[in-house]
Scaffold this active site. Structure first.
Site, PDB file in Angstrom:
ATOM      1  N   THR A  57       7.805   5.557 -13.500  1.00  0.00           N
ATOM      2  CA  THR A  57       8.000   6.036 -12.314  1.00  0.00           C
ATOM      3  C   THR A  57       7.184   4.302 -11.101  1.00  0.00           C
ATOM      4  OG1 THR A  57       8.655   8.407 -12.128  1.00  0.00           O
ATOM      5  CG2 THR A  57       7.618   6.651  -9.796  1.00  0.00           C
ATOM      6  N   GLN A  84     -10.865   4.817  13.478  1.00  0.00           N
ATOM      7  CA  GLN A  84     -11.085   5.747  12.298  1.00  0.00           C
ATOM      8  C   GLN A  84     -12.950   6.364  12.792  1.00  0.00           C
ATOM      9  OE1 GLN A  84      -9.583   6.542   8.505  1.00  0.00           O
ATOM     10  NE2 GLN A  84      -8.296   4.367   8.934  1.00  0.00           N
ATOM     11  N   LYS A 134       0.238   4.349  -2.748  1.00  0.00           N
ATOM     12  CA  LYS A 134      -0.154   4.546  -3.390  1.00  0.00           C
ATOM     13  C   LYS A 134      -0.020   5.103  -5.040  1.00  0.00           C
ATOM     14  CE  LYS A 134      -3.727   4.564   0.424  1.00  0.00           C
ATOM     15  NZ  LYS A 134      -3.179   4.161   2.166  1.00  0.00           N
ATOM     16  N   ASP A 164       0.865  -1.744  -0.043  1.00  0.00           N
ATOM     17  CA  ASP A 164      -0.255   0.134  -0.325  1.00  0.00           C
ATOM     18  C   ASP A 164       0.720   1.617   0.275  1.00  0.00           C
ATOM     19  OD1 ASP A 164      -1.805   1.926   0.467  1.00  0.00           O
ATOM     20  OD2 ASP A 164      -2.158   1.406   2.104  1.00  0.00           O
ATOM     21  N   GLY A 179     -14.929   3.694  12.083  1.00  0.00           N
ATOM     22  CA  GLY A 179     -15.994   2.977  11.510  1.00  0.00           C
ATOM     23  C   GLY A 179     -16.424   1.651  11.929  1.00  0.00           C
TER      24      GLY A 179
HETATM   25  O1  O7E Z   1      -7.206   2.919  10.379  1.00  0.00           O
HETATM   26  P1  O7E Z   1      -5.917   1.511  10.728  1.00  0.00           P
HETATM   27  O2  O7E Z   1      -5.074   2.101  12.009  1.00  0.00           O
HETATM   28  O3  O7E Z   1      -7.392   0.458  11.184  1.00  0.00           O
HETATM   29  O4  O7E Z   1      -5.355   1.567   8.943  1.00  0.00           O
HETATM   30  C1  O7E Z   1      -6.335   1.441   8.566  1.00  0.00           C
HETATM   31  C2  O7E Z   1      -5.151   1.280   7.068  1.00  0.00           C
HETATM   32  O5  O7E Z   1      -5.292   1.432   6.218  1.00  0.00           O
HETATM   33  C3  O7E Z   1      -3.762   2.128   6.877  1.00  0.00           C
HETATM   34  O6  O7E Z   1      -2.391   1.238   6.845  1.00  0.00           O
HETATM   35  C4  O7E Z   1      -4.861   3.596   5.980  1.00  0.00           C
HETATM   36  O7  O7E Z   1      -3.034   4.721   5.379  1.00  0.00           O
HETATM   37  C5  O7E Z   1      -4.895   2.799   4.935  1.00  0.00           C
HETATM   38  N1  O7E Z   1      -6.175   2.949   4.453  1.00  0.00           N
HETATM   39  C6  O7E Z   1      -7.481   3.959   5.143  1.00  0.00           C
HETATM   40  O8  O7E Z   1      -6.651   3.973   5.899  1.00  0.00           O
HETATM   41  N2  O7E Z   1      -8.094   4.683   4.277  1.00  0.00           N
HETATM   42  C7  O7E Z   1      -7.957   5.014   2.672  1.00  0.00           C
HETATM   43  O9  O7E Z   1      -8.950   5.405   2.444  1.00  0.00           O
HETATM   44  C8  O7E Z   1      -7.553   4.302   2.504  1.00  0.00           C
HETATM   45  C9  O7E Z   1      -6.501   3.398   2.983  1.00  0.00           C
HETATM   46  C10 O7E Z   1      -6.108   1.977   2.636  1.00  0.00           C
HETATM   47  O10 O7E Z   1      -5.767   1.082   2.629  1.00  0.00           O
HETATM   48  O11 O7E Z   1      -5.649   2.611   0.740  1.00  0.00           O
HETATM   49  C11 O7E Z   1      -5.408   1.393   0.186  1.00  0.00           C
HETATM   50  C12 O7E Z   1      -5.882   0.477   0.093  1.00  0.00           C
END
Ligand code: O7E
Length: 243
Positions: A90, A199, A83, A81, A201
């Site tokens: 690149t 977060q 992004k 991940d 959810g």
């Molecule tokens: O909040 P946590 O600790 O449960 O972690 C969430 C993980 O998901 C963290 O690695 C963060 O970078 C990722 N994430 C999000 O929190 N929100 C998003 O919208 C997208 C991601 C993500 O994982 O995107 C790629 C799959």
């Protein structure tokens, strides 16, 4: 076998749609050992591991490869991940490095445009890896980007079209965005949903709203007993209705 099927098979075998975000705090000493310990603890309750800058920045390529081998030995998939959001060349170099380290899939930001996303997907597929595209992120500020109105509709719906058009293997919609989850659940692409717990959810609500996979980090990784928390979430989801 394509990534989309590999992860579906892992989720089936483990009876779990949980993707563990292996986001270790910077204060942890000996990150590889802690990562391995966490994978061993929760390996039976998840279908995949996702690594972010937390590990990909501080660890060496061979340390990451070793973690990926451990992930695979548990029958799990591994997702990188960082992004991807850059020029074609690149992004392609990043995919080369990441697939050599043993990752099964990468995350991409459709903001780069249709052509860039299509090239990225082609490159990843050639290397046997999948691509998961951001559609609507989980953080409060997501509405300032993914939610922007462009041409009378949200940018996220354009991103969804780009992901589908490019042949991506899944999309990301935050578990904090239940309305958007319900909208995209009707589409063909598997939905990965982060933002559970830390977060705000909720796992069951996200699944009921259309999430196929739940990305969960801190609430498992930083728990005193990660296995217990992962197992609890796993059994709660199993009981709730899956689409
Ligand atoms: O909040 P946590 O600790 O449960 O972690 C969430 C993980 O998901 C963290 O690695 C963060 O970078 C990722 N994430 C999000 O929190 N929100 C998003 O919208 C997208 C991601 C993500 O994982 O995107 C790629 C799959």
């Amino acid at each position: 076998e394509p990534f989309r099927e590999r992860i579906a098979r892992a989720a089936d075998a483990k009876k779990s749609p949980i993707v563990l975000a292996l986001d270790l705090p910077t204060s942890k000493r000996n990150l590889p050992a802690f990562a391995a310990k966490t994978i061993r603890a929760v390996g039976q309750h998840i279908c995949a591991v996702k690594m972010n800058f937390h590990l990909i920045l501080p660890l060496s390529a061979s340390e990451i490869s070793r973690i990926n081998k451990l992930v695979h030995s548990y029958g799990l998939q591994s997702i990188a991940d960082i992004k991807l959001n850059d020029i074609e060349n690149t992004n392609e170099v990043a995919i080369d490095h990441l697939t050599r380290m043993g990752f099964d899939a990468v995350i991409a930001n459709p903001f780069i445009g249709k052509g860039g996303l299509a090239a990225l997907v082609q490159k990843a597929h050639k290397a046997g890896a999948g691509v998961i595209a951001l559609v609507y992120m989980s953080h409060p500020g997501a509405k300032e980007g993914f939610g922007l109105e462009v041409g009378g509709r949200g940018l996220y719906s354009e991103f969804l079209e780009r992901a589908t058009g490019a042949g991506a293997d899944g999309i990301v919609v935050g578990a904090t965005q239940l309305d958007i989850l319900r909208q995209v659940a009707k589409q063909q692409l598997p939905v990965y949903s982060p933002g559970i717990g830390a977060q705000g959810g909720d796992a069951e609500q996200a699944i009921r709203s259309g999430a196929d996979y739940l990305i969960i980090g801190r609430s498992i990784v930083e728990a005193a007993q990660p296995a217990k928390v992962a197992k609890e979430i796993q059994s709660r989801i199993l009981l709730s209705v899956r689409k």
